[in-house]
Motif scaffolding. Sequence first.
Motif, PDB file in Angstrom:
ATOM      1  N   LYS A 107       0.853  -1.177   0.000  1.00 18.31           N
ATOM      2  CA  LYS A 107       0.000   0.000   0.000  1.00 18.31           C
ATOM      3  C   LYS A 107       0.887   1.224   0.000  1.00 18.31           C
ATOM      4  CE  LYS A 107      -4.385  -1.351   2.010  1.00 18.31           C
ATOM      5  NZ  LYS A 107      -5.421  -0.941   2.961  1.00 18.31           N
ATOM      6  N   LYS A 108       0.905   1.942  -1.108  1.00 20.70           N
ATOM      7  CA  LYS A 108       1.779   3.093  -1.219  1.00 20.70           C
ATOM      8  C   LYS A 108       1.090   4.349  -0.710  1.00 20.70           C
ATOM      9  CE  LYS A 108       4.560   1.499  -5.079  1.00 20.70           C
ATOM     10  NZ  LYS A 108       5.026   1.811  -6.433  1.00 20.70           N
ATOM     11  N   ARG A 109       1.884   5.393  -0.626  1.00 17.90           N
ATOM     12  CA  ARG A 109       1.327   6.679  -0.246  1.00 17.90           C
ATOM     13  C   ARG A 109       0.323   7.139  -1.288  1.00 17.90           C
ATOM     14  NH1 ARG A 109       4.850  10.259  -1.097  1.00 17.90           N
ATOM     15  NH2 ARG A 109       6.312   8.936  -2.207  1.00 17.90           N
ATOM     16  N   GLN A 110      -0.645   7.936  -0.865  1.00 24.73           N
ATOM     17  CA  GLN A 110      -1.676   8.414  -1.762  1.00 24.73           C
ATOM     18  C   GLN A 110      -1.098   9.227  -2.915  1.00 24.73           C
ATOM     19  OE1 GLN A 110      -5.174   8.192  -1.622  1.00 24.73           O
ATOM     20  NE2 GLN A 110      -5.027   6.640  -0.041  1.00 24.73           N
ATOM     21  N   ASP A 111       0.038   9.887  -2.710  1.00 22.90           N
ATOM     22  CA  ASP A 111       0.573  10.773  -3.739  1.00 22.90           C
ATOM     23  C   ASP A 111       1.651  10.114  -4.600  1.00 22.90           C
ATOM     24  OD1 ASP A 111       2.464  10.578  -1.768  1.00 22.90           O
ATOM     25  OD2 ASP A 111       2.974  12.706  -1.726  1.00 22.90           O
ATOM     26  N   ALA A 112       1.852   8.799  -4.446  1.00 22.10           N
ATOM     27  CA  ALA A 112       2.885   8.113  -5.223  1.00 22.10           C
ATOM     28  C   ALA A 112       2.451   7.981  -6.676  1.00 22.10           C
ATOM     29  CB  ALA A 112       3.149   6.736  -4.625  1.00 22.10           C
ATOM     30  N   ASP A 113       3.348   8.287  -7.601  1.00 25.14           N
ATOM     31  CA  ASP A 113       3.088   8.121  -9.030  1.00 25.14           C
ATOM     32  C   ASP A 113       3.975   7.001  -9.542  1.00 25.14           C
ATOM     33  OD1 ASP A 113       2.790   8.184 -11.743  1.00 25.14           O
ATOM     34  OD2 ASP A 113       3.031  10.353 -11.949  1.00 25.14           O
ATOM     35  N   PRO A 114       3.415   5.820  -9.828  1.00 18.51           N
ATOM     36  CA  PRO A 114       4.242   4.665 -10.207  1.00 18.51           C
ATOM     37  C   PRO A 114       4.893   4.781 -11.572  1.00 18.51           C
ATOM     38  CG  PRO A 114       1.919   4.155 -10.438  1.00 18.51           C
ATOM     39  CD  PRO A 114       1.983   5.501  -9.788  1.00 18.51           C
ATOM     40  N   GLU A 115       4.513   5.789 -12.370  1.00 16.61           N
ATOM     41  CA  GLU A 115       5.116   5.954 -13.685  1.00 16.61           C
ATOM     42  C   GLU A 115       6.194   7.037 -13.723  1.00 16.61           C
ATOM     43  OE1 GLU A 115       1.470   4.587 -16.616  1.00 16.61           O
ATOM     44  OE2 GLU A 115       1.793   6.735 -16.276  1.00 16.61           O
ATOM     45  N   ALA A 116       6.299   7.806 -12.659  1.00 16.07           N
ATOM     46  CA  ALA A 116       7.180   8.985 -12.682  1.00 16.07           C
ATOM     47  C   ALA A 116       8.638   8.624 -12.930  1.00 16.07           C
ATOM     48  CB  ALA A 116       7.050   9.760 -11.376  1.00 16.07           C
ATOM     49  N   ASP A 117       9.140   7.572 -12.282  1.00 16.13           N
ATOM     50  CA  ASP A 117      10.549   7.206 -12.447  1.00 16.13           C
ATOM     51  C   ASP A 117      10.861   6.824 -13.893  1.00 16.13           C
ATOM     52  OD1 ASP A 117      10.951   7.669  -9.788  1.00 16.13           O
ATOM     53  OD2 ASP A 117      10.981   5.558  -9.193  1.00 16.13           O
ATOM     54  N   ALA A 118       9.961   6.048 -14.510  1.00 15.96           N
ATOM     55  CA  ALA A 118      10.204   5.614 -15.881  1.00 15.96           C
ATOM     56  C   ALA A 118      10.164   6.793 -16.843  1.00 15.96           C
ATOM     57  CB  ALA A 118       9.172   4.564 -16.292  1.00 15.96           C
ATOM     58  N   ILE A 119       9.229   7.692 -16.643  1.00 17.84           N
ATOM     59  CA  ILE A 119       9.123   8.851 -17.539  1.00 17.84           C
ATOM     60  C   ILE A 119      10.394   9.688 -17.475  1.00 17.84           C
ATOM     61  CG2 ILE A 119       7.891  11.021 -17.913  1.00 17.84           C
ATOM     62  CD1 ILE A 119       5.327   9.519 -17.087  1.00 17.84           C
ATOM     63  N   GLU A 120      10.946   9.808 -16.254  1.00 18.96           N
ATOM     64  CA  GLU A 120      12.196  10.561 -16.110  1.00 18.96           C
ATOM     65  C   GLU A 120      13.368   9.804 -16.725  1.00 18.96           C
ATOM     66  OE1 GLU A 120      15.060  12.514 -12.626  1.00 18.96           O
ATOM     67  OE2 GLU A 120      13.105  11.656 -12.111  1.00 18.96           O
ATOM     68  N   THR A 121      13.444   8.500 -16.454  1.00 19.88           N
ATOM     69  CA  THR A 121      14.562   7.693 -16.941  1.00 19.88           C
ATOM     70  C   THR A 121      14.530   7.522 -18.458  1.00 19.88           C
ATOM     71  OG1 THR A 121      14.658   6.469 -14.856  1.00 19.88           O
ATOM     72  CG2 THR A 121      15.689   5.439 -16.780  1.00 19.88           C
ATOM     73  N   ASN A 122      13.355   7.238 -18.996  1.00 17.31           N
ATOM     74  CA  ASN A 122      13.237   6.951 -20.425  1.00 17.31           C
ATOM     75  C   ASN A 122      13.302   8.211 -21.283  1.00 17.31           C
ATOM     76  OD1 ASN A 122      12.884   4.281 -19.678  1.00 17.31           O
ATOM     77  ND2 ASN A 122      10.653   4.390 -19.775  1.00 17.31           N
ATOM     78  N   GLY A 123      12.930   9.334 -20.684  1.00 11.06           N
ATOM     79  CA  GLY A 123      13.001  10.590 -21.418  1.00 11.06           C
ATOM     80  C   GLY A 123      11.801  10.819 -22.313  1.00 11.06           C
ATOM     81  N   PRO A 124      11.777  11.952 -23.000  1.00 11.35           N
ATOM     82  CA  PRO A 124      10.627  12.308 -23.844  1.00 11.35           C
ATOM     83  C   PRO A 124      10.597  11.520 -25.141  1.00 11.35           C
ATOM     84  CG  PRO A 124      12.336  13.954 -24.054  1.00 11.35           C
ATOM     85  CD  PRO A 124      12.810  13.002 -22.990  1.00 11.35           C
ATOM     86  N   LEU A 125       9.442  11.469 -25.762  1.00  7.73           N
ATOM     87  CA  LEU A 125       9.307  10.859 -27.076  1.00  7.73           C
ATOM     88  C   LEU A 125      10.002  11.730 -28.125  1.00  7.73           C
ATOM     89  CD1 LEU A 125       5.513   9.911 -26.996  1.00  7.73           C
ATOM     90  CD2 LEU A 125       7.444   8.337 -26.724  1.00  7.73           C
ATOM     91  N   PRO A 126      10.523  11.109 -29.156  1.00  9.57           N
ATOM     92  CA  PRO A 126      11.097  11.912 -30.250  1.00  9.57           C
ATOM     93  C   PRO A 126      10.046  12.834 -30.856  1.00  9.57           C
ATOM     94  CG  PRO A 126      11.721   9.604 -30.459  1.00  9.57           C
ATOM     95  CD  PRO A 126      10.693   9.666 -29.383  1.00  9.57           C
ATOM     96  N   SER A 127      10.480  13.961 -31.321  1.00  4.50           N
ATOM     97  CA  SER A 127       9.570  14.922 -31.932  1.00  4.50           C
ATOM     98  C   SER A 127       8.829  14.275 -33.101  1.00  4.50           C
ATOM     99  CB  SER A 127      10.361  16.130 -32.430  1.00  4.50           C
ATOM    100  OG  SER A 127       9.524  17.040 -33.096  1.00  4.50           O
ATOM    101  N   GLY A 128       7.522  14.512 -33.148  1.00  8.59           N
ATOM    102  CA  GLY A 128       6.708  13.980 -34.235  1.00  8.59           C
ATOM    103  C   GLY A 128       6.112  12.615 -33.971  1.00  8.59           C
ATOM    104  N   THR A 129       6.411  12.011 -32.822  1.00  5.80           N
ATOM    105  CA  THR A 129       5.846  10.696 -32.493  1.00  5.80           C
ATOM    106  C   THR A 129       4.339  10.811 -32.298  1.00  5.80           C
ATOM    107  OG1 THR A 129       7.891  10.022 -31.396  1.00  5.80           O
ATOM    108  CG2 THR A 129       5.900   8.756 -30.887  1.00  5.80           C
ATOM    109  N   GLU A 130       3.588   9.924 -32.933  1.00  2.50           N
ATOM    110  CA  GLU A 130       2.128   9.920 -32.772  1.00  2.50           C
ATOM    111  C   GLU A 130       1.772   9.461 -31.363  1.00  2.50           C
ATOM    112  OE1 GLU A 130      -1.920   7.932 -34.753  1.00  2.50           O
ATOM    113  OE2 GLU A 130       0.089   7.216 -35.333  1.00  2.50           O
ATOM    114  N   THR A 131       0.878  10.206 -30.720  1.00  2.00           N
ATOM    115  CA  THR A 131       0.470   9.864 -29.357  1.00  2.00           C
ATOM    116  C   THR A 131      -0.991   9.432 -29.333  1.00  2.00           C
ATOM    117  OG1 THR A 131      -0.006  12.186 -28.893  1.00  2.00           O
ATOM    118  CG2 THR A 131       2.167  11.344 -28.249  1.00  2.00           C
TER     119      THR A 131
END
Length: 335
Positions: free
Chosen positions: A23-47
Amino acid sequence: MKLALPLTILSYALAAAAIPVNKKRQDADPEADAIETNGPLPSGTETYGDTELAYNTTDYPDSVEAALNGTRAVALAAVREPTAQEEEMITYYMTLAGAAYCSSVMSGTWALCLRCGDVRHTEIIETFDTLIHDTNAMVVRDDESKTIVAVFRGSASLQNWAANLDATLTNYPAGGRVHNGFYESYEDVADELTAVVFDQLEQYPDYSVATAGHSLGGATSLLCGLDLHQRGIPADKISIHTAGAPRVGNTAFANYIIDTGIYYTRLTNKRDLIPHVPSTTMGFMHAGEEYWIRSDDTMQVCENGLETPDCANSTPLFTNMADHLDYMGLLGLCL
């Protein structure tokens, strides 16, 4: 080959009870670490829609590859390999979830479902197709494993997609808030379907109950399992098995699921984007024990409880839709 399912649902539930729940804290974001580590999508990537998730990118950084090939998992104490019995169980419920897309199966026969050989020994008790939300579901009985299963189809119509897009959080009677479209889709069939389940339980009182579904069907199967518990079935007689399911409710709802003690498995596949929506920034959160299919089609199991950063959540923003449409080769190939 017919799946033997040597353990009953109760046996799986008792085994799961020994696994620590996270049971994590209410404010924990389980995707935040990956988004920071993996970095942004290349420009022009379809979302995908109005999200930042890639719709179908084939290019991704080494950090995502390390997660997909299992290299990253070696250093994660909270990640484990599934047992052979768990893999058998996951395959069984995924087969049923895939079968729900077959119109012939939803007409009451296994005959034209090319991927249904492993579940044809189950008896289709009744099928459902609602008018308002086009919620398709069936109740089957497996006399070998002594299990009654409520199976829900995923999105296959305009009504289904309208429900998917209705992501307003609405109050859930037992606690927390849930996706309004998913909730209304389940409520459309709830009384009729649960009546059949209880009728079967009256005839077979020593049987357990399970729910299963892929995509939207995973969301409605989760709500069904909880509803059956609220209607009086003990938690240790119920299990919930979803595949490629979106998030259904907020953190309070996810913690309610944990508090019920119901055994809940959540299958995700490689970079499938659907388990990442609706977003955690909108207040949504998964619960359950995640079984993540890696790039070589082996699985790793993440810590039970609120969703963790260690399985599918290691891939954002480099997701795709293709992986949503190919779960263990058990979707499609039917009439």
